[in-house]
Scaffold this active site. Structure first.
Site, PDB file in Angstrom:
ATOM      1  N   CYS A  95     -13.069  15.155   9.552  1.00 24.28           N
ATOM      2  CA  CYS A  95     -12.512  14.022   8.795  1.00 24.28           C
ATOM      3  C   CYS A  95     -11.882  12.983   9.704  1.00 24.28           C
ATOM      4  O   CYS A  95     -11.600  11.871   9.278  1.00 24.28           O
ATOM      5  CB  CYS A  95     -11.490  14.514   7.773  1.00 24.28           C
ATOM      6  N   CYS A 134      -6.535  20.550   5.572  1.00 22.31           N
ATOM      7  CA  CYS A 134      -5.434  19.663   5.970  1.00 22.31           C
ATOM      8  C   CYS A 134      -4.206  20.493   6.341  1.00 22.31           C
ATOM      9  O   CYS A 134      -3.473  20.153   7.271  1.00 22.31           O
ATOM     10  CB  CYS A 134      -5.084  18.696   4.849  1.00 22.31           C
TER      11      CYS A 134
END
Ligand code: FES
Length: 133
Positions: A36, A105
């Site tokens: 990402c 994350c």
């Protein structure tokens, strides 16, 4: 906007705790996710093996910011050994959960913390134990 996010995640995303920089940090951990492209940087101040201050700078998604904020809350005041035990699962739990697509994350937060502790330890090798003879 908040679909799938807990109230705690939204709170830490909208008003992150301990965001900023420690100019004279004792340890710095910076990690990135190549998929990402998000980057997380954690800075720690350590006194007597205890994390007395911690701040983060995260260039990433909302969940990355919320997990950064929460990991700083969980770690502040802990010893290095205690902080080392904090996993991404603990961060997720404290945030009241994360959507499956956002689990990575929280991994960033765990890795940044481990990297900051490792950086501190590499700069401050432990004194050899004094042995009684
Ligand atoms: Fe990659 Fe959140 S999308 S850290």
């Amino acid at each position: 906007m908040s679909i799938g996010y807990s109230a705690k995640v939204m709170e830490h995303f909208l008003q992150p705790h301990n965001m900023g920089e420690i100019a004279d940090a004792d340890g710095i951990g910076e990690v990135g996710n190549p998929v990402c492209g998000d980057v997380m940087r954690l800075m720690i101040k350590v006194e007597d093996e205890k994390i007395t201050d911690i701040k983060f700078q995260t260039f990433g998604c909302g969940a990355a910011i919320a997990t950064s904020s929460m990991v700083t809350e969980l770690v502040k005041g802990k010893t290095l050994d205690e902080a080392e035990q904090i996993s991404n699962q603990a961060v997720i739990k404290a945030l009241g959960g994360l959507p499956p697509a956002k689990i990575h994350c929280s991994v960033l937060a765990e890795e940044a913390l481990q990297a900051a502790i490792a950086d501190y330890r590499s700069k401050h090798p432990a004194e050899p134990a004094v042995t009684e003879s």
